[in-house]
Design an enzyme around this catalytic site. Structure first.
Site, mmCIF file in Angstrom:
data_model
loop_
_atom_site.group_PDB
_atom_site.id
_atom_site.type_symbol
_atom_site.label_atom_id
_atom_site.label_comp_id
_atom_site.label_asym_id
_atom_site.label_seq_id
_atom_site.Cartn_x
_atom_site.Cartn_y
_atom_site.Cartn_z
ATOM 1 N N GLU A 169 67.408 1.379 74.548
ATOM 2 C CA GLU A 169 67.864 2.747 74.247
ATOM 3 C C GLU A 169 69.305 2.943 74.714
ATOM 4 O OE1 GLU A 169 67.690 6.185 77.124
ATOM 5 O OE2 GLU A 169 65.752 6.376 76.105
ATOM 6 N N ASP A 184 62.873 3.728 68.822
ATOM 7 C CA ASP A 184 63.992 4.685 68.795
ATOM 8 C C ASP A 184 65.316 3.953 68.967
ATOM 9 O OD1 ASP A 184 63.336 4.105 71.468
ATOM 10 O OD2 ASP A 184 64.000 6.061 72.204
#
Length: 368
Positions: free
Chosen positions: A55, A116
């Site tokens: 991330e 993500d």
């Protein structure tokens, strides 16, 4: 004559320095100093293992692209590829967690993926390829997107194609676990140009966002059962907080002409209402009841700058961010601030199609 020429050269050098400073994104420059190693690793210093997440790398790539900072982009990309993806992002999804495993070893701590991050990395590569006219970025971005589709997208009865949070651990025989903040709607729109499964994922992602917020607050995590649908009954674990804050951030940064944006703003209006009433966004919200607990950190205020549609309410959060800007031990709050404040300062925008509109300017572009 020599003195005059020297003065001219000095003046030109000063002008160039001033231009370069004006082109820079000061908060991004500070982030690099405080959180990014010389090799291109984004470090979360709050964890004793000095961890790096996929991330963090993905956000770094986005900020570097938005700042027209190709040197940082290439460092971040190379470190991610070599340390999280076994040297090849076209063949391996990045491991989500890297850091100090023991006194002697720095390596991958958890090899599972985080979709993500994978989504942001693929999008940043594709947009870097377009904006910097680099076909290598484009090829790697397309290959990574194909791998995401094959390893992290599943067909769910009653829903259709859905993005799992990672390749392992989120799907059982008849129960699936999702995170509404993992696929920003503008990125979902962007990927539709690549055909299935992305053409339908945009709509199922909208359902995820709308249908899991019964009181207008998005959860961090939510389960979907084959015969029972969304599991939204009152549950101590059904909370919106540090993950869910990104949902409001993504929605706020959507292009105003995106037809999904008005529906999402209407659904999440209670988040704006409670923030305006209390002066600060809540740290936690019970998704089933709408009950708020505590005040969120400064990154939450920054996240709501694009989301709040009231100028006075924006001004309150803007001042709060200016007064309490994150320090060098607040990784997550800092990245939220770079997104929210960066958007608020018009450093970037998204088109209806989910493409990046960076505020480089012709002079800035020429100076890099």
């Amino acid at each position: 004559m020599k003195i005059f020429r020297g003065c001219v050269v000095a003046a030109l050098m000063l002008a160039a320095a001033n231009l370069n400073a004006a082109c820079r994104w000061p908060a991004w420059e500070t982030f690099k100093q405080d959180y990014m190693s010389e090799s291109g690793r984004v470090i979360d210093p709050s964890d004793a293992r000095k961890i790096t997440t996929s991330e963090g790398q993905s956000y770094g790539l986005f900020f570097a692209l938005a700042a027209n900072d190709r040197k940082a982009f290439d460092l971040l990309l190379a470190w991610t590829r070599d340390n999280l993806a076994e040297g090849d992002l076209a063949q391996h999804l990045p491991a989500w967690l890297w850091g100090k495993k023991d006194d002697e070893t720095w390596a991958v701590i958890d090899p599972n993926s985080a979709s993500d991050a994978d989504i942001w990395i693929a999008w940043s590569l594709l947009e870097a390829g377009r904006l910097w006219k680099n076909p290598d970025y484009t090829r790697t971005g397309k290959a990574l997107l194909t791998r995401i589709a094959s390893e992290e997208v599943v067909k769910v009865p009653g829903l259709g194609s859905m993005l799992l949070p990672g390749k392992v651990g989120f799907a059982e025989e008849s129960v699936w676990r999702f995170n509404p903040s993992y696929l920003p709607p503008q990125l979902a729109s962007y990927f539709t140009r690549f055909g299935a499964p992305w053409t339908t994922l945009r709509e199922t992602n909208l359902r995820l966002l709308l249908e899991t917020a019964p009181k207008g607050f998005s959860p961090n995590w939510v389960k979907y059962q084959k015969k029972g649908g969304w599991q939204l009954s009152q549950d101590a674990s059904l909370i919106g907080s540090y993950d869910a804050i990104r949902v409001y951030l993504w929605v706020g940064m959507m292009n105003d002409n995106d037809p999904q944006k008005a529906r999402l703003l209407a659904r999440f209006k209670p988040m704006a209402t409670t923030t305006i009433k209390q002066g600060l966004p809540p740290e936690k919200v019970d998704v089933a009841t709408g009950k708020r607990t505590g005040d969120g950190p400064v990154g939450f205020s920054a996240s709501l700058l694009p989301f709040l549609q009231n100028r006075d309410a924006q001004a309150v959060q803007r001042q709060h961010v200016a007064d309490r800007f994150p320090d060098n031990n607040a990784y997550y709050s800092y990245v939220l601030t770079l997104f929210g404040q960066g958007w608020d300062q018009h450093r970037f925008r998204f088109t209806v199609q989910g493409e990046l509109l960076p505020d480089w300017g012709q002079e800035c572009a020429r100076s890099h």
